[in-house]
Design a protein around this motif. Structure first.
Motif, mmCIF file in Angstrom:
data_model
loop_
_atom_site.group_PDB
_atom_site.id
_atom_site.type_symbol
_atom_site.label_atom_id
_atom_site.label_comp_id
_atom_site.label_asym_id
_atom_site.label_seq_id
_atom_site.Cartn_x
_atom_site.Cartn_y
_atom_site.Cartn_z
ATOM 1 N N LEU A 66 1.063 -1.161 0.397
ATOM 2 C CA LEU A 66 -0.173 0.099 -0.090
ATOM 3 C C LEU A 66 0.692 1.009 0.042
ATOM 4 O O LEU A 66 1.910 1.067 0.692
ATOM 5 C CB LEU A 66 -0.802 -0.093 1.030
ATOM 6 N N GLU A 67 0.772 2.062 -1.097
ATOM 7 C CA GLU A 67 1.264 3.382 -1.086
ATOM 8 C C GLU A 67 0.486 4.493 -0.798
ATOM 9 O O GLU A 67 -0.846 4.873 -1.125
ATOM 10 C CB GLU A 67 2.172 3.315 -2.177
ATOM 11 N N CYS A 68 1.004 5.631 0.124
ATOM 12 C CA CYS A 68 0.722 6.643 0.404
ATOM 13 C C CYS A 68 1.300 8.310 0.311
ATOM 14 O O CYS A 68 2.601 7.712 0.624
ATOM 15 C CB CYS A 68 -0.012 6.554 1.750
ATOM 16 N N SER A 69 0.787 8.977 -0.683
ATOM 17 C CA SER A 69 1.153 10.022 -0.908
ATOM 18 C C SER A 69 0.515 11.122 -1.368
ATOM 19 O O SER A 69 -0.344 11.420 -1.228
ATOM 20 C CB SER A 69 2.100 9.718 -2.799
ATOM 21 N N VAL A 70 1.362 12.714 -0.645
ATOM 22 C CA VAL A 70 1.236 13.665 -0.128
ATOM 23 C C VAL A 70 1.849 14.751 -1.273
ATOM 24 O O VAL A 70 2.873 14.518 -2.170
ATOM 25 C CB VAL A 70 1.730 14.308 0.721
ATOM 26 N N LEU A 71 0.573 15.074 -2.235
ATOM 27 C CA LEU A 71 0.974 16.276 -3.740
ATOM 28 C C LEU A 71 0.669 17.499 -3.864
ATOM 29 O O LEU A 71 -0.266 17.779 -2.767
ATOM 30 C CB LEU A 71 -0.113 15.477 -5.033
ATOM 31 N N PRO A 72 0.755 18.202 -3.511
ATOM 32 C CA PRO A 72 0.220 19.530 -3.937
ATOM 33 C C PRO A 72 -1.017 19.755 -4.734
ATOM 34 O O PRO A 72 -1.896 18.201 -5.071
ATOM 35 C CB PRO A 72 1.088 20.331 -5.435
#
Length: 130
Positions: A66-72
């Motif tokens: 599972l991958e969580c990313s924070v984007l602008p």
């Protein structure tokens, strides 16, 4: 002068104006005529977005990530988040029970790998960014 907003929320968005006033020496306050010495600006508040993706097939005995990313806010990974923002960022993977199963600070990406994937791993997982 500068207006510093310490606690940013979406509710502070809107139109702000600054009006200059002149106080001649030894006199009472004098306000410049309308439109003279005045400026306005719009403040738009956007918060970064959290994106979740998976890698692998959900087959028992196999690896599943599972991958969580924070984007602008606009979702464009080419726009950088400021270093100061990233330093304060904490990401957490939570199982359906609310238990934190993975966490990290000072990063815009966090993975949680289930290896091997077991039937007991089934359920809902959430990523929280603070």
């Amino acid at each position: 002068d500068t207006l510093n907003i310490m606690s940013v929320t979406t509710s502070i968005g809107g139109n702000y104006s600054c009006e200059a006033m002149v106080t001649p020496s030894g006199s009472t306050e004098f306000i410049l005529p309308s439109g003279v010495g005045m400026d306005t600006t719009d403040v738009v508040v956007q918060f970064p977005e959290v994106s979740i993706s998976t890698e692998g097939q959900s087959i028992a005995g196999e690896e599943y990530t599972l991958e969580c990313s924070v984007l602008p806010a606009d979702g464009d990974p080419m726009d950088d988040l400021t270093d100061e923002y990233v330093e304060k960022l904490t990401l957490e993977w939570l199982a359906i029970s609310g238990i934190v199963v993975e966490n990290g600070s000072g990063t815009t990406q966090l993975t949680h790998t289930l290896n091997p994937l077991l039937p007991s791993h089934g359920g809902e997982y959430r990523c929280r960014a603070t």
